[in-house]
Write a protein that holds these residues in place. Structure first.
Motif: not given
Lengths: 278, 278
Positions: B64-65, B67, B69, B258, B260, B263-264
Protein backbone atom coordinates in the motif's frame (compact mmCIF):
# COMPACT_ATOMS: atom_id res chain seq x y z
CA UNK A 1 -5.35 30.81 14.40
CA UNK A 2 -2.05 28.96 14.73
CA UNK A 3 -1.28 25.67 13.03
CA UNK A 4 -0.13 22.80 15.23
CA UNK A 5 2.35 20.47 13.52
CA UNK A 6 1.44 16.88 14.42
CA UNK A 7 3.75 14.87 12.13
CA UNK A 8 6.41 15.41 9.49
CA UNK A 9 8.68 13.31 7.31
CA UNK A 10 11.04 14.03 4.47
CA UNK A 11 9.83 12.36 1.25
CA UNK A 12 10.94 12.64 -2.39
CA UNK A 13 13.43 15.30 -1.23
CA UNK A 14 10.47 17.42 -0.09
CA UNK A 15 8.32 17.31 3.04
CA UNK A 16 5.07 15.71 4.14
CA UNK A 17 3.57 17.51 7.12
CA UNK A 18 0.30 17.12 9.03
CA UNK A 19 -1.33 19.93 10.97
CA UNK A 20 -4.38 20.52 13.10
CA UNK A 21 -5.98 23.88 13.71
CA UNK A 22 -9.15 25.56 14.94
CA UNK A 23 -11.41 26.21 11.98
CA UNK A 24 -13.89 29.09 12.02
CA UNK A 25 -15.78 27.54 9.09
CA UNK A 26 -16.55 24.24 10.77
CA UNK A 27 -16.56 25.68 14.28
CA UNK A 28 -14.05 23.16 15.58
CA UNK A 29 -10.76 21.38 14.95
CA UNK A 30 -9.66 20.32 11.47
CA UNK A 31 -6.67 18.31 10.27
CA UNK A 32 -4.89 18.55 6.94
CA UNK A 33 -1.70 17.28 5.32
CA UNK A 34 0.58 19.09 2.90
CA UNK A 35 3.33 17.89 0.58
CA UNK A 36 5.89 20.58 -0.15
CA UNK A 37 8.12 19.85 -3.15
CA UNK A 38 11.88 20.40 -2.74
CA UNK A 39 11.89 23.63 -4.77
CA UNK A 40 9.28 25.38 -2.60
CA UNK A 41 10.64 28.43 -0.76
CA UNK A 42 9.82 32.09 -0.16
CA UNK A 43 11.74 33.12 -3.28
CA UNK A 44 10.06 30.37 -5.30
CA UNK A 45 6.41 29.92 -4.30
CA UNK A 46 4.83 26.82 -5.82
CA UNK A 47 1.32 26.10 -7.14
CA UNK A 48 -1.05 23.92 -5.08
CA UNK A 49 -3.19 20.94 -5.99
CA UNK A 50 -6.02 20.44 -3.50
CA UNK A 51 -6.89 16.74 -3.09
CA UNK A 52 -10.31 15.79 -1.71
CA UNK A 53 -10.59 12.21 -0.44
CA UNK A 54 -13.49 9.80 -0.44
CA UNK A 55 -15.85 8.29 2.13
CA UNK A 56 -14.18 7.07 5.37
CA UNK A 57 -10.87 8.72 4.48
CA UNK A 58 -8.81 11.18 6.51
CA UNK A 59 -5.94 13.43 5.42
CA UNK A 60 -3.70 10.35 5.48
CA UNK A 61 -5.04 7.96 2.81
CA UNK A 62 -3.84 9.88 -0.23
CA UNK A 63 -0.51 10.78 1.31
CA UNK A 64 0.28 7.17 2.25
CA UNK A 65 -1.15 5.30 -0.73
CA UNK A 66 -1.30 7.44 -3.86
CA UNK A 67 2.39 7.26 -4.85
CA UNK A 68 2.20 10.92 -5.91
CA UNK A 69 5.33 12.42 -4.41
CA UNK A 70 8.05 11.69 -6.95
CA UNK A 71 6.03 13.26 -9.78
CA UNK A 72 4.83 16.19 -7.64
CA UNK A 73 8.44 16.82 -6.61
CA UNK A 74 9.59 16.72 -10.22
CA UNK A 75 6.85 19.14 -11.32
CA UNK A 76 7.21 21.42 -8.28
CA UNK A 77 3.57 21.15 -7.17
CA UNK A 78 2.45 21.25 -3.54
CA UNK A 79 -0.45 18.97 -2.59
CA UNK A 80 -2.90 19.77 0.22
CA UNK A 81 -5.15 16.97 1.50
CA UNK A 82 -7.78 18.02 4.06
CA UNK A 83 -9.74 15.63 6.25
CA UNK A 84 -13.14 14.67 4.82
CA UNK A 85 -15.20 16.18 7.65
CA UNK A 86 -15.02 17.82 11.05
CA UNK A 87 -14.49 15.26 13.82
CA UNK A 88 -14.85 14.97 17.57
CA UNK A 89 -17.22 13.90 20.30
CA UNK A 90 -19.33 17.04 19.97
CA UNK A 91 -19.63 16.69 16.18
CA UNK A 92 -22.83 15.08 14.88
CA UNK A 93 -22.35 11.60 13.45
CA UNK A 94 -24.20 8.64 11.97
CA UNK A 95 -23.78 4.88 12.26
CA UNK A 96 -23.26 4.56 8.50
CA UNK A 97 -19.88 5.06 6.89
CA UNK A 98 -21.56 7.30 4.30
CA UNK A 99 -22.88 10.10 6.52
CA UNK A 100 -21.38 12.23 9.26
CA UNK A 101 -17.74 12.03 10.32
CA UNK A 102 -15.59 10.94 7.37
CA UNK A 103 -18.41 11.79 4.96
CA UNK A 104 -18.77 15.58 4.79
CA UNK A 105 -19.55 15.60 1.04
CA UNK A 106 -17.91 19.05 0.74
CA UNK A 107 -21.20 20.91 1.25
CA UNK A 108 -22.40 23.60 3.65
CA UNK A 109 -25.07 21.82 5.67
CA UNK A 110 -28.27 23.76 6.30
CA UNK A 111 -30.09 21.21 8.47
CA UNK A 112 -29.75 20.51 12.21
CA UNK A 113 -27.79 18.89 13.74
CA UNK A 114 -25.35 18.92 10.82
CA UNK A 115 -25.25 22.66 10.18
CA UNK A 116 -23.35 23.40 13.40
CA UNK A 117 -20.07 21.92 12.07
CA UNK A 118 -20.51 20.54 8.53
CA UNK A 119 -19.52 23.63 6.54
CA UNK A 120 -16.96 21.88 4.39
CA UNK A 121 -17.58 23.96 1.25
CA UNK A 122 -16.54 27.16 3.02
CA UNK A 123 -13.59 25.37 4.58
CA UNK A 124 -12.25 24.05 1.25
CA UNK A 125 -12.98 27.11 -0.90
CA UNK A 126 -12.14 29.89 1.52
CA UNK A 127 -10.51 29.11 4.84
CA UNK A 128 -8.05 26.39 3.92
CA UNK A 129 -6.51 28.20 0.91
CA UNK A 130 -6.11 31.34 3.03
CA UNK A 131 -4.40 29.30 5.73
CA UNK A 132 -2.11 27.64 3.19
CA UNK A 133 -1.21 30.98 1.58
CA UNK A 134 -0.44 32.52 4.97
CA UNK A 135 1.76 29.68 6.21
CA UNK A 136 3.54 28.08 3.24
CA UNK A 137 5.56 29.25 0.22
CA UNK A 138 2.78 28.86 -2.34
CA UNK A 139 1.66 30.90 -5.33
CA UNK A 140 -1.91 31.89 -6.19
CA UNK A 141 -2.19 29.06 -8.76
CA UNK A 142 -4.56 26.32 -7.59
CA UNK A 143 -6.10 23.21 -9.09
CA UNK A 144 -8.38 20.65 -7.50
CA UNK A 145 -8.72 16.86 -7.66
CA UNK A 146 -10.33 14.07 -5.70
CA UNK A 147 -11.62 10.51 -5.48
CA UNK A 148 -15.20 9.24 -5.25
CA UNK A 149 -16.95 11.60 -2.78
CA UNK A 150 -13.85 13.76 -3.23
CA UNK A 151 -14.21 13.55 -7.00
CA UNK A 152 -17.72 14.93 -6.53
CA UNK A 153 -16.20 17.62 -4.32
CA UNK A 154 -13.48 18.52 -6.82
CA UNK A 155 -15.93 18.77 -9.73
CA UNK A 156 -18.61 20.75 -7.91
CA UNK A 157 -16.18 23.13 -6.21
CA UNK A 158 -14.05 23.53 -9.31
CA UNK A 159 -17.04 24.29 -11.55
CA UNK A 160 -18.84 26.59 -9.09
CA UNK A 161 -15.68 28.51 -8.27
CA UNK A 162 -14.06 28.31 -11.67
CA UNK A 163 -12.16 31.57 -11.21
CA UNK A 164 -10.30 29.99 -8.29
CA UNK A 165 -8.94 26.89 -10.01
CA UNK A 166 -6.91 26.27 -13.16
CA UNK A 167 -8.00 22.67 -13.78
CA UNK A 168 -10.03 19.82 -12.26
CA UNK A 169 -9.41 16.10 -12.16
CA UNK A 170 -11.19 13.19 -10.53
CA UNK A 171 -10.94 9.46 -10.00
CA UNK A 172 -14.24 7.58 -9.87
CA UNK A 173 -16.31 10.65 -8.92
CA UNK A 174 -19.89 10.48 -7.64
CA UNK A 175 -21.01 12.23 -10.80
CA UNK A 176 -24.73 12.62 -10.23
CA UNK A 177 -25.35 12.47 -6.46
CA UNK A 178 -28.97 13.66 -6.73
CA UNK A 179 -29.73 10.32 -8.33
CA UNK A 180 -27.63 7.80 -6.37
CA UNK A 181 -28.06 6.34 -2.87
CA UNK A 182 -24.90 7.88 -1.36
CA UNK A 183 -25.81 11.35 -2.58
CA UNK A 184 -29.48 11.16 -1.72
CA UNK A 185 -28.77 10.04 1.86
CA UNK A 186 -26.20 12.78 2.39
CA UNK A 187 -28.15 15.58 0.70
CA UNK A 188 -31.36 14.71 2.55
CA UNK A 189 -29.50 14.91 5.84
CA UNK A 190 -27.29 17.93 5.17
CA UNK A 191 -29.55 19.97 2.85
CA UNK A 192 -33.08 18.79 3.60
CA UNK A 193 -35.70 17.32 1.30
CA UNK A 194 -36.05 20.30 -1.08
CA UNK A 195 -34.21 19.01 -4.13
CA UNK A 196 -33.82 22.47 -5.61
CA UNK A 197 -31.16 22.91 -2.93
CA UNK A 198 -29.30 19.83 -4.15
CA UNK A 199 -28.53 21.03 -7.68
CA UNK A 200 -25.71 23.34 -6.60
CA UNK A 201 -23.89 20.25 -5.37
CA UNK A 202 -24.46 17.93 -8.33
CA UNK A 203 -21.55 17.77 -10.79
CA UNK A 204 -23.73 16.74 -13.73
CA UNK A 205 -26.23 19.54 -13.08
CA UNK A 206 -23.46 22.10 -12.76
CA UNK A 207 -21.49 20.89 -15.76
CA UNK A 208 -24.48 21.03 -18.08
CA UNK A 209 -24.73 24.77 -17.36
CA UNK A 210 -21.01 25.50 -17.15
CA UNK A 211 -19.81 28.50 -19.22
CA UNK A 212 -16.30 28.57 -17.81
CA UNK A 213 -13.13 27.45 -19.56
CA UNK A 214 -11.86 24.80 -17.18
CA UNK A 215 -9.97 21.69 -18.33
CA UNK A 216 -11.28 18.46 -16.76
CA UNK A 217 -9.69 14.98 -16.67
CA UNK A 218 -11.52 12.00 -15.15
CA UNK A 219 -10.41 8.37 -14.76
CA UNK A 220 -12.92 5.63 -14.00
CA UNK A 221 -12.21 1.92 -13.58
CA UNK A 222 -14.63 -0.34 -15.43
CA UNK A 223 -14.42 -2.99 -12.67
CA UNK A 224 -15.41 -0.49 -9.97
CA UNK A 225 -18.03 -2.10 -7.71
CA UNK A 226 -19.81 1.26 -7.32
CA UNK A 227 -19.88 2.18 -11.01
CA UNK A 228 -23.50 1.61 -12.01
CA UNK A 229 -25.32 2.33 -8.76
CA UNK A 230 -23.34 5.22 -7.25
CA UNK A 231 -20.97 6.85 -9.75
CA UNK A 232 -22.88 7.27 -13.03
CA UNK A 233 -20.14 8.65 -15.31
CA UNK A 234 -22.46 8.49 -18.35
CA UNK A 235 -24.57 11.28 -16.88
CA UNK A 236 -21.48 13.44 -16.58
CA UNK A 237 -20.40 12.69 -20.15
CA UNK A 238 -23.84 13.76 -21.38
CA UNK A 239 -23.66 16.93 -19.28
CA UNK A 240 -20.28 17.78 -20.84
CA UNK A 241 -21.62 17.68 -24.39
CA UNK A 242 -21.69 21.45 -24.87
CA UNK A 243 -18.46 22.32 -23.06
CA UNK A 244 -15.97 24.42 -24.99
CA UNK A 245 -12.94 23.54 -22.81
CA UNK A 246 -11.08 20.18 -22.72
CA UNK A 247 -13.04 17.38 -21.08
CA UNK A 248 -11.80 13.79 -21.03
CA UNK A 249 -13.29 10.82 -19.17
CA UNK A 250 -11.16 7.70 -19.56
CA UNK A 251 -12.69 4.31 -18.81
CA UNK A 252 -9.78 2.21 -17.55
CA UNK A 253 -10.29 -1.49 -18.18
CA UNK A 254 -9.84 -3.84 -15.23
CA UNK A 255 -9.41 -1.22 -12.52
CA UNK A 256 -11.49 -0.99 -9.34
CA UNK A 257 -12.30 1.78 -6.82
CA UNK A 258 -9.14 1.45 -4.71
CA UNK A 259 -5.93 3.41 -4.21
CA UNK A 260 -4.22 0.80 -6.40
CA UNK A 261 -6.18 2.43 -9.24
CA UNK A 262 -5.35 5.96 -8.10
CA UNK A 263 -1.64 5.16 -7.73
CA UNK A 264 -1.57 3.85 -11.31
CA UNK A 265 -2.78 7.10 -12.90
CA UNK A 266 -1.92 9.83 -10.38
CA UNK A 267 1.20 10.80 -12.36
CA UNK A 268 -1.01 11.44 -15.42
CA UNK A 269 -3.25 13.68 -13.30
CA UNK A 270 -0.32 15.63 -11.87
CA UNK A 271 1.10 16.20 -15.36
CA UNK A 272 -2.37 17.26 -16.56
CA UNK A 273 -2.62 19.87 -13.79
CA UNK A 274 1.02 20.81 -14.30
CA UNK A 275 0.22 22.13 -17.79
CA UNK A 276 -2.13 24.71 -16.28
CA UNK A 277 -0.29 25.47 -13.04
CA UNK A 278 2.85 26.93 -14.64
CA UNK B 1 -1.83 -27.12 -0.18
CA UNK B 2 -4.13 -24.78 -2.14
CA UNK B 3 -3.87 -21.02 -2.12
CA UNK B 4 -6.97 -19.05 -1.18
CA UNK B 5 -7.26 -15.70 -2.96
CA UNK B 6 -8.48 -13.10 -0.47
CA UNK B 7 -8.12 -9.85 -2.47
CA UNK B 8 -7.00 -8.64 -5.87
CA UNK B 9 -6.72 -5.37 -7.74
CA UNK B 10 -5.24 -4.31 -11.02
CA UNK B 11 -2.38 -1.86 -10.50
CA UNK B 12 0.25 -0.41 -12.85
CA UNK B 13 -1.24 -2.59 -15.59
CA UNK B 14 -0.30 -5.67 -13.52
CA UNK B 15 -1.97 -7.32 -10.54
CA UNK B 16 -1.78 -7.13 -6.77
CA UNK B 17 -3.14 -10.27 -5.13
CA UNK B 18 -3.33 -11.47 -1.53
CA UNK B 19 -3.50 -15.13 -0.56
CA UNK B 20 -3.72 -17.24 2.57
CA UNK B 21 -2.67 -20.85 2.81
CA UNK B 22 -1.82 -23.58 5.29
CA UNK B 23 1.93 -23.55 5.88
CA UNK B 24 3.77 -26.73 6.86
CA UNK B 25 6.76 -24.68 8.04
CA UNK B 26 4.89 -22.60 10.57
CA UNK B 27 2.27 -25.25 11.27
CA UNK B 28 -0.62 -22.93 10.58
CA UNK B 29 -2.07 -20.30 8.30
CA UNK B 30 0.09 -17.73 6.53
CA UNK B 31 -0.79 -14.72 4.37
CA UNK B 32 1.25 -13.19 1.57
CA UNK B 33 0.80 -10.65 -1.21
CA UNK B 34 2.23 -10.73 -4.71
CA UNK B 35 2.61 -8.08 -7.41
CA UNK B 36 2.69 -9.56 -10.90
CA UNK B 37 3.99 -7.20 -13.58
CA UNK B 38 2.02 -6.91 -16.83
CA UNK B 39 4.53 -8.96 -18.83
CA UNK B 40 4.34 -12.04 -16.55
CA UNK B 41 2.88 -15.10 -18.22
CA UNK B 42 3.67 -18.78 -18.74
CA UNK B 43 5.66 -18.01 -21.90
CA UNK B 44 7.51 -15.20 -20.13
CA UNK B 45 8.25 -16.08 -16.49
CA UNK B 46 9.52 -13.12 -14.48
CA UNK B 47 12.11 -12.83 -11.68
CA UNK B 48 10.95 -12.28 -8.09
CA UNK B 49 11.99 -9.80 -5.43
CA UNK B 50 11.07 -11.02 -1.94
CA UNK B 51 10.24 -8.12 0.38
CA UNK B 52 10.43 -8.67 4.16
CA UNK B 53 8.63 -6.07 6.25
CA UNK B 54 9.41 -4.65 9.66
CA UNK B 55 7.96 -4.90 13.17
CA UNK B 56 4.14 -4.68 13.40
CA UNK B 57 3.73 -4.99 9.62
CA UNK B 58 1.65 -7.46 7.62
CA UNK B 59 1.78 -8.31 3.92
CA UNK B 60 -0.10 -5.04 3.26
CA UNK B 61 2.21 -2.23 4.38
CA UNK B 62 4.69 -2.43 1.54
CA UNK B 63 2.04 -3.02 -1.10
CA UNK B 64 0.00 0.00 0.00
CA UNK B 65 2.73 2.47 0.89
CA UNK B 66 5.99 1.77 -0.96
CA UNK B 67 5.05 3.24 -4.37
CA UNK B 68 6.93 0.37 -6.03
CA UNK B 69 4.55 -0.78 -8.73
CA UNK B 70 5.25 1.53 -11.66
CA UNK B 71 8.97 0.76 -11.57
CA UNK B 72 8.46 -2.98 -10.95
CA UNK B 73 6.03 -3.05 -13.89
CA UNK B 74 8.53 -1.26 -16.10
CA UNK B 75 11.34 -3.65 -15.12
CA UNK B 76 9.15 -6.77 -15.25
CA UNK B 77 9.87 -7.87 -11.67
CA UNK B 78 7.34 -9.65 -9.46
CA UNK B 79 7.32 -8.72 -5.75
CA UNK B 80 6.30 -11.13 -3.00
CA UNK B 81 5.58 -9.71 0.47
CA UNK B 82 4.90 -12.29 3.19
CA UNK B 83 3.39 -11.52 6.57
CA UNK B 84 5.96 -10.96 9.33
CA UNK B 85 4.91 -13.91 11.49
CA UNK B 86 2.35 -16.64 11.91
CA UNK B 87 -0.87 -15.34 13.46
CA UNK B 88 -3.96 -16.65 15.21
CA UNK B 89 -5.43 -17.34 18.60
CA UNK B 90 -3.37 -20.51 19.05
CA UNK B 91 -0.10 -18.78 18.09
CA UNK B 92 2.11 -17.63 20.98
CA UNK B 93 2.25 -13.87 21.44
CA UNK B 94 3.64 -11.11 23.63
CA UNK B 95 2.27 -7.79 24.86
CA UNK B 96 5.15 -5.94 23.23
CA UNK B 97 5.04 -4.90 19.57
CA UNK B 98 8.57 -6.27 19.17
CA UNK B 99 7.99 -9.95 19.99
CA UNK B 100 5.47 -12.55 18.85
CA UNK B 101 2.84 -11.90 16.22
CA UNK B 102 4.05 -9.25 13.80
CA UNK B 103 7.63 -9.75 14.99
CA UNK B 104 8.87 -13.13 13.74
CA UNK B 105 12.41 -11.85 13.04
CA UNK B 106 12.75 -14.39 10.18
CA UNK B 107 14.33 -17.04 12.44
CA UNK B 108 13.52 -20.68 13.25
CA UNK B 109 12.62 -20.54 16.94
CA UNK B 110 14.07 -23.30 19.12
CA UNK B 111 12.46 -22.34 22.43
CA UNK B 112 8.97 -23.09 23.75
CA UNK B 113 6.36 -21.79 23.27
CA UNK B 114 7.68 -20.06 20.15
CA UNK B 115 9.09 -23.11 18.37
CA UNK B 116 5.65 -24.55 17.62
CA UNK B 117 4.87 -21.91 14.95
CA UNK B 118 7.73 -19.41 14.60
CA UNK B 119 9.71 -21.12 11.81
CA UNK B 120 9.89 -18.10 9.58
CA UNK B 121 13.36 -18.86 8.16
CA UNK B 122 12.16 -22.13 6.66
CA UNK B 123 9.01 -20.44 5.41
CA UNK B 124 10.87 -17.64 3.62
CA UNK B 125 13.79 -19.67 2.27
CA UNK B 126 12.03 -22.90 1.31
CA UNK B 127 8.25 -23.11 1.45
CA UNK B 128 7.23 -19.72 0.10
CA UNK B 129 9.50 -19.77 -2.99
CA UNK B 130 8.29 -23.29 -3.82
CA UNK B 131 4.69 -22.12 -3.49
CA UNK B 132 5.35 -19.09 -5.70
CA UNK B 133 7.11 -21.18 -8.33
CA UNK B 134 4.26 -23.70 -8.38
CA UNK B 135 1.46 -21.13 -8.70
CA UNK B 136 2.75 -18.13 -10.64
CA UNK B 137 4.66 -17.46 -13.90
CA UNK B 138 8.04 -16.79 -12.29
CA UNK B 139 11.59 -17.70 -13.21
CA UNK B 140 14.24 -19.10 -10.88
CA UNK B 141 15.87 -15.69 -10.45
CA UNK B 142 15.31 -14.27 -6.94
CA UNK B 143 16.55 -11.30 -4.97
CA UNK B 144 15.64 -10.23 -1.45
CA UNK B 145 15.01 -6.90 0.27
CA UNK B 146 13.43 -5.58 3.44
CA UNK B 147 12.96 -2.83 5.99
CA UNK B 148 14.14 -2.68 9.62
CA UNK B 149 13.44 -6.17 11.07
CA UNK B 150 12.91 -7.17 7.42
CA UNK B 151 16.23 -5.59 6.45
CA UNK B 152 17.81 -7.84 9.06
CA UNK B 153 15.90 -10.73 7.51
CA UNK B 154 16.95 -9.88 3.94
CA UNK B 155 20.62 -9.53 4.88
CA UNK B 156 20.83 -12.68 7.02
CA UNK B 157 18.83 -14.86 4.65
CA UNK B 158 20.56 -13.47 1.57
CA UNK B 159 24.04 -13.99 3.00
CA UNK B 160 23.37 -17.45 4.50
CA UNK B 161 21.65 -18.70 1.36
CA UNK B 162 23.74 -16.78 -1.14
CA UNK B 163 23.25 -19.38 -3.86
CA UNK B 164 19.51 -18.67 -3.78
CA UNK B 165 19.57 -14.91 -4.32
CA UNK B 166 21.13 -12.63 -6.92
CA UNK B 167 21.27 -9.46 -4.81
CA UNK B 168 20.24 -8.02 -1.43
CA UNK B 169 18.96 -4.61 -0.45
CA UNK B 170 17.71 -3.12 2.78
CA UNK B 171 16.22 0.02 4.22
CA UNK B 172 17.20 0.85 7.81
CA UNK B 173 18.14 -2.76 8.70
CA UNK B 174 18.67 -4.00 12.25
CA UNK B 175 22.31 -4.59 11.39
CA UNK B 176 23.68 -6.08 14.59
CA UNK B 177 20.73 -7.56 16.51
CA UNK B 178 22.97 -9.40 19.04
CA UNK B 179 23.87 -5.99 20.40
CA UNK B 180 20.62 -4.02 20.32
CA UNK B 181 17.48 -4.21 22.51
CA UNK B 182 15.09 -5.38 19.76
CA UNK B 183 17.40 -8.23 18.73
CA UNK B 184 18.35 -9.28 22.23
CA UNK B 185 14.72 -9.52 23.34
CA UNK B 186 13.71 -11.53 20.28
CA UNK B 187 16.76 -13.81 20.21
CA UNK B 188 16.49 -14.56 23.95
CA UNK B 189 12.88 -15.58 23.47
CA UNK B 190 13.13 -17.44 20.16
CA UNK B 191 16.67 -18.90 20.44
CA UNK B 192 17.43 -19.00 24.17
CA UNK B 193 20.24 -17.44 26.16
CA UNK B 194 23.16 -19.24 24.43
CA UNK B 195 24.55 -16.42 22.31
CA UNK B 196 26.47 -18.84 20.08
CA UNK B 197 23.05 -19.63 18.59
CA UNK B 198 22.45 -15.95 17.82
CA UNK B 199 25.39 -15.45 15.41
CA UNK B 200 23.71 -17.22 12.49
CA UNK B 201 21.02 -14.52 12.61
CA UNK B 202 23.24 -11.44 12.95
CA UNK B 203 23.93 -9.63 9.67
CA UNK B 204 27.19 -8.08 10.88
CA UNK B 205 28.52 -11.45 12.13
CA UNK B 206 27.55 -13.17 8.89
CA UNK B 207 28.86 -10.42 6.62
CA UNK B 208 32.29 -10.39 8.27
CA UNK B 209 32.71 -14.04 7.26
CA UNK B 210 30.97 -13.84 3.90
CA UNK B 211 32.88 -15.39 0.98
CA UNK B 212 30.04 -15.15 -1.53
CA UNK B 213 29.76 -12.68 -4.38
CA UNK B 214 26.52 -10.96 -3.57
CA UNK B 215 25.82 -7.30 -4.37
CA UNK B 216 24.32 -5.36 -1.45
CA UNK B 217 22.65 -1.92 -1.38
CA UNK B 218 21.48 -0.32 1.87
CA UNK B 219 19.74 3.00 2.49
CA UNK B 220 19.61 4.51 5.98
CA UNK B 221 18.02 7.82 7.00
CA UNK B 222 20.16 9.94 9.29
CA UNK B 223 17.07 11.25 11.13
CA UNK B 224 15.85 7.74 11.94
CA UNK B 225 14.78 7.64 15.61
CA UNK B 226 16.11 4.07 15.94
CA UNK B 227 19.49 4.69 14.32
CA UNK B 228 21.90 4.70 17.25
CA UNK B 229 20.19 2.33 19.67
CA UNK B 230 18.69 -0.33 17.40
CA UNK B 231 20.06 -0.22 13.84
CA UNK B 232 23.87 0.23 14.12
CA UNK B 233 24.86 0.57 10.46
CA UNK B 234 28.49 1.35 11.41
CA UNK B 235 28.91 -2.23 12.61
CA UNK B 236 27.73 -3.48 9.26
CA UNK B 237 30.05 -1.16 7.36
CA UNK B 238 32.98 -2.47 9.41
CA UNK B 239 31.90 -6.06 8.75
CA UNK B 240 31.84 -5.36 5.01
CA UNK B 241 35.49 -4.22 4.92
CA UNK B 242 36.82 -7.39 3.32
CA UNK B 243 33.98 -8.06 0.89
CA UNK B 244 34.96 -8.55 -2.74
CA UNK B 245 31.48 -7.89 -4.17
CA UNK B 246 29.70 -4.51 -4.42
CA UNK B 247 28.54 -3.12 -1.05
CA UNK B 248 27.05 0.33 -0.67
CA UNK B 249 25.44 1.86 2.40
CA UNK B 250 24.00 5.29 1.70
CA UNK B 251 23.25 7.63 4.60
CA UNK B 252 20.30 9.70 3.40
CA UNK B 253 20.18 13.11 5.08
CA UNK B 254 16.88 14.15 6.68
CA UNK B 255 15.00 10.86 6.24
CA UNK B 256 13.36 8.90 9.05
CA UNK B 257 12.29 5.24 9.54
CA UNK B 258 8.94 5.48 7.73
CA UNK B 259 7.49 4.34 4.43
CA UNK B 260 7.86 7.95 3.24
CA UNK B 261 11.60 7.13 3.23
CA UNK B 262 11.12 3.76 1.54
CA UNK B 263 8.86 5.23 -1.16
CA UNK B 264 11.54 7.83 -1.97
CA UNK B 265 14.24 5.27 -2.79
CA UNK B 266 12.39 2.07 -3.71
CA UNK B 267 12.85 2.76 -7.45
CA UNK B 268 16.62 2.85 -6.90
CA UNK B 269 16.43 -0.52 -5.14
CA UNK B 270 14.33 -2.08 -7.87
CA UNK B 271 16.76 -0.86 -10.54
CA UNK B 272 19.67 -2.18 -8.45
CA UNK B 273 18.08 -5.64 -8.28
CA UNK B 274 17.03 -5.39 -11.91
CA UNK B 275 20.69 -5.38 -12.98
CA UNK B 276 21.14 -8.86 -11.48
CA UNK B 277 17.71 -10.33 -12.20
CA UNK B 278 17.97 -10.20 -15.99
Amino acid sequence: MPLELIQQAKVANGWHKRYKHQSSSVNGEMTFAIFLPPNANQEHPVPVLYWLSGLTCTDENFMQKAAAFSTAAELGIAIVAPDTSPRGEDVANDDGYDLGQGAGFYVNATQAPWNKHYQMLDYIVQELPELIAANFPVSQAKSIAGHSMGGHGALTIGIKHADGYRSISAFSPIANPMHCPWGQKAFNAYLGSDKSQWRQYDASELLSQCQATLPILIDQGDQDDFLAEQLKPDTLIAAAANLTSPFELRMQPGYDHSYFFISTFIADHLRFHGQYLV
